[in-house]
Design a protein around this motif. Sequence first.
Motif, PDB file in Angstrom:
ATOM      1  N   ALA A   1    -102.152  89.336 -49.818  1.00 53.07           N
ATOM      2  CA  ALA A   1    -101.007  89.511 -50.707  1.00 53.07           C
ATOM      3  C   ALA A   1     -99.841  90.173 -49.977  1.00 53.07           C
ATOM      4  O   ALA A   1     -98.687  89.774 -50.166  1.00 53.07           O
TER       5      ALA A   1
ATOM      6  N   MET B   1     -98.159  87.620 -47.876  1.00 48.80           N
ATOM      7  CA  MET B   1     -97.384  86.701 -48.711  1.00 48.80           C
ATOM      8  C   MET B   1     -96.085  87.363 -49.164  1.00 48.80           C
ATOM      9  O   MET B   1     -95.032  86.722 -49.177  1.00 48.80           O
TER      10      MET B   1
ATOM     11  N   LYS C   1     -91.512  84.068 -49.605  1.00 48.75           N
ATOM     12  CA  LYS C   1     -91.302  82.760 -50.208  1.00 48.75           C
ATOM     13  C   LYS C   1     -92.306  82.425 -51.307  1.00 48.75           C
ATOM     14  O   LYS C   1     -92.416  81.286 -51.710  1.00 48.75           O
ATOM     15  N   TYR C   2     -93.006  83.422 -51.791  1.00 49.22           N
ATOM     16  CA  TYR C   2     -93.980  83.219 -52.854  1.00 49.22           C
ATOM     17  C   TYR C   2     -93.592  84.033 -54.078  1.00 49.22           C
ATOM     18  O   TYR C   2     -93.225  85.199 -53.965  1.00 49.22           O
ATOM     19  N   ALA C   3     -93.714  83.419 -55.244  1.00 50.09           N
ATOM     20  CA  ALA C   3     -93.508  84.136 -56.496  1.00 50.09           C
ATOM     21  C   ALA C   3     -94.714  85.052 -56.731  1.00 50.09           C
ATOM     22  O   ALA C   3     -95.816  84.780 -56.236  1.00 50.09           O
TER      23      ALA C   3
ATOM     24  N   GLU D   1     -96.477  85.386 -59.291  1.00 52.40           N
ATOM     25  CA  GLU D   1     -97.543  84.655 -59.979  1.00 52.40           C
ATOM     26  C   GLU D   1     -98.376  83.830 -58.994  1.00 52.40           C
ATOM     27  O   GLU D   1     -99.584  83.700 -59.158  1.00 52.40           O
ATOM     28  N   GLU D   2     -97.726  83.282 -57.965  1.00 50.61           N
ATOM     29  CA  GLU D   2     -98.462  82.535 -56.946  1.00 50.61           C
ATOM     30  C   GLU D   2     -99.380  83.463 -56.167  1.00 50.61           C
ATOM     31  O   GLU D   2    -100.523  83.106 -55.868  1.00 50.61           O
ATOM     32  N   ILE D   3     -98.896  84.636 -55.851  1.00 49.72           N
ATOM     33  CA  ILE D   3     -99.705  85.611 -55.117  1.00 49.72           C
ATOM     34  C   ILE D   3    -100.904  86.018 -55.963  1.00 49.72           C
ATOM     35  O   ILE D   3    -102.028  86.118 -55.454  1.00 49.72           O
TER      36      ILE D   3
ATOM     37  N   ASN E   1    -102.384  84.218 -58.294  1.00 54.29           N
ATOM     38  CA  ASN E   1    -103.317  83.089 -58.364  1.00 54.29           C
ATOM     39  C   ASN E   1    -104.100  82.903 -57.073  1.00 54.29           C
ATOM     40  O   ASN E   1    -105.286  82.578 -57.109  1.00 54.29           O
ATOM     41  N   ILE E   2    -103.466  83.104 -55.940  1.00 58.10           N
ATOM     42  CA  ILE E   2    -104.139  82.890 -54.665  1.00 58.10           C
ATOM     43  C   ILE E   2    -105.045  84.064 -54.300  1.00 58.10           C
ATOM     44  O   ILE E   2    -106.167  83.869 -53.843  1.00 58.10           O
ATOM     45  N   SER E   3    -104.563  85.277 -54.521  1.00 55.95           N
ATOM     46  CA  SER E   3    -105.314  86.461 -54.084  1.00 55.95           C
ATOM     47  C   SER E   3    -106.396  86.896 -55.065  1.00 55.95           C
ATOM     48  O   SER E   3    -107.357  87.550 -54.677  1.00 55.95           O
TER      49      SER E   3
END
Length: 55
Positions: free
Chosen positions: A21, A24, A29-31, A33-35, A37-39
Motif C-alpha cells: 500500500a 502504491m 496513480k492509484y485511488a 479504493e484501489e489500494i 481492494n488490492i491490499s
Amino acid sequence: MCRAMEDMRNQTLKEGMKEVALRMLAAGKYALEEIVNISGLSLGEVKQLKADRSA
C-alpha cells in the motif's frame, strides 16, 4: 502453539500488505479504493498510512 504461529503469519502478511500500500501511495496513480481492494487493508488503515507518509 499453532495459534501463535498462525497469528505471527497473519501479522507478517499484514505488514507486507502495508508495504504494498505504501508503494502504491508513493506511485501516486492509484485511488484509495484501489489500494484497499488490492491490499486487503481497510480504508481507515490506508488513510492512516497516507497521513503518516505525509507527516
